[in-house]
Design a protein around this motif. Sequence first.
Motif, PDB file in Angstrom:
ATOM      1  N   ASP A 313       0.829  -1.212   0.000  1.00 57.27           N
ATOM      2  CA  ASP A 313       0.000   0.000   0.000  1.00 57.27           C
ATOM      3  C   ASP A 313       0.863   1.262   0.000  1.00 57.27           C
ATOM      4  O   ASP A 313       0.553   2.246  -0.680  1.00 57.27           O
ATOM      5  CB  ASP A 313      -0.931   0.007   1.216  1.00 57.27           C
ATOM      6  CG  ASP A 313      -2.023  -1.056   1.114  1.00 57.27           C
ATOM      7  OD1 ASP A 313      -2.236  -1.577  -0.001  1.00 57.27           O
ATOM      8  OD2 ASP A 313      -2.650  -1.359   2.150  1.00 57.27           O
ATOM      9  N   GLY A 455      -1.447  -6.421   0.278  1.00 62.43           N
ATOM     10  CA  GLY A 455      -2.077  -5.280  -0.364  1.00 62.43           C
ATOM     11  C   GLY A 455      -3.590  -5.393  -0.349  1.00 62.43           C
ATOM     12  O   GLY A 455      -4.161  -6.406   0.064  1.00 62.43           O
ATOM     13  N   LYS A 456      -4.240  -4.345  -0.807  1.00 54.35           N
ATOM     14  CA  LYS A 456      -5.716  -4.341  -0.822  1.00 54.35           C
ATOM     15  C   LYS A 456      -6.273  -5.329  -1.837  1.00 54.35           C
ATOM     16  O   LYS A 456      -7.395  -5.806  -1.703  1.00 54.35           O
ATOM     17  CB  LYS A 456      -6.216  -2.923  -1.124  1.00 54.35           C
ATOM     18  CG  LYS A 456      -5.911  -1.913  -0.022  1.00 54.35           C
ATOM     19  CD  LYS A 456      -6.544  -0.563  -0.298  1.00 54.35           C
ATOM     20  CE  LYS A 456      -5.826   0.186  -1.399  1.00 54.35           C
ATOM     21  NZ  LYS A 456      -4.496   0.661  -0.989  1.00 54.35           N
TER      22      LYS A 456
END
Length: 595
Positions: A313, A455-456
């Motif tokens: 991120d 991460g997302k």
Amino acid sequence: MGLTKSLAKNHRREEMSQKALQSIKSLPVEFSSVISLASQDYGRFSQSLSRVFLEIYQQGTKTDDSVLCWVKDISFLDMEILSCHSTLCCGILKGKAFDKSLGSHRSRIFYGRNQKFLRVVLKSELGSSHPGHFHRKILNQKEVSRSVSSLKGVQNVDSSITSETYNPYVIDSDGSLGNVTESGEPIPKVLIPGLPNEPNGDSGALVSSCFREWKPKLNVHYEKSGSENVTSPPVLFLPGFGVGSFHYEKQLKDLGRDYRVWALDFLGQGMSLPFEDPTLSSNYGSESERENSMWGFGDRTEPWADDLVYSIDLWEDQVRYFIEEVIKEPVYLVGNSLGGFVALNFAASNPQLVKGVTLLNATPFWAFLPNPLRSPRLSRIFSWAGTFPLPAGIKKLITVVWQKISDPTSIAEILKQVYADHSTNVDKVFYRILETTQHPAAAASFASIMFAPQGKLSFKEALSGCQINKVPICLMYGKEDPWVKPVWGLQVKLQLPEVPYYQISPAGHCPHDEVPEVVNYLLRGWIRNLESQGSVALPLIDSQENQQDMAKHLEFIREGSKRSVRVQFYGSNFSVWNQIGYFIYSRLKDFRMRF
């Protein structure tokens, strides 16, 4: 006499079977991985396997030769022969062990109940070297027959791709070429430009090293070239784990002659390490003791580093800032390994800032701890996720691990693993990595990266996001990569069949540094294809409409010697079933050559 001959023949078959089984059991991991992909469609896989045996026969399989295929953890639909208008037939059956003759124009199949392999005896009585169409019927549980199909080879086409600066051309094959296509035709050769030749006075584009403060105490290092090419599209390179912008020196000098090129150091890597210790310690006796200690190992955090975690991120935010504030227009992103993962995630979340993404052996996963936005409850289980200061137990662990991985011998061994061609000069890369490991913040930064949350988006979700937002993607993978094996590129190709996929051999995990001539040539061609909105065909193919799979040898001059690299192109007409078949075929052909 007849009994003796029969016993001798059976003994020979059994001996060949044992040798074949031992050979094929040593197949690399990607074979069983691809097989598992195929297990969802047994009928098409059976057809592909049938093609393998047909191809083997076309290469001169002798009467009564035995072939074993070791297939791991897979079940097939029942299949029987409908008819065979050729000298070779084969079938795959499921069930109990049996010995069944299918007649003078059919093969005999033996399937052991407790064995994980199939034995297919190739039976020929006509002796023709040009088999006709191979027809078969596949019966599923509802006894539904499938249509009869014909097996055809893949034809090559010549290349007409040129760039405004460089004009590669096709050299006719000389007939003595050892490598051939699936259809048995020699692979065409294409002469491509080499790199800038410094001994001859051509040093390429001028490369500048720059720093820019992003946040307090966080300076981003990057390199750039080609600033004078104001009308050319911008290209941004993102590095893999443990390296930095220096890993793209060959792209900066070469592509910088035609484009505006940047290469970024991720925060926590390369020269984007902090200039100050992110932690304070009450144990420091003097200022000199503080300076000589390992940064990040204190007992409390400096205010500017309160939320600092070297994560996916953070790197995405860094890339967004860099494009918006430095480049100031949408870019072509190119990422190797970790850089490919970041590039793909960034493009899926910020399609308005990306003109296209090129993945160079992109890692398909990164980090282990859950993302707090995706899994807030699960993430709370982990009390530490890459922040500063490091917990006491992590300090002890990292101290031991860092001594090992920062050792020059370990660095040299890793480079030896990831470069397929050991004649590649990696001295600069080696010394730049070694220099980075000696930075006082390097060990704690490594710990933060290793324990940072995911991460997302997952790799697969990022691919879907790019597809939904119509972000162009191109795949360029080194075939001999010991880490990101070819099966990962095939999985991307399965999810996004329309993207061009170039498999480069020999090349390992870092094809841009190992065979930069090839990667730069393909990048130029792909960018021209997108910039022309398809009026210029992709590299290695004649026209945008003709995207059949093909292979070509790309030749170039390096240090006065001619080099040759095979590039396999998988286009929009890509079929994973053909590739599974060809994979097995090539392995079995290697086996026949050995025995």
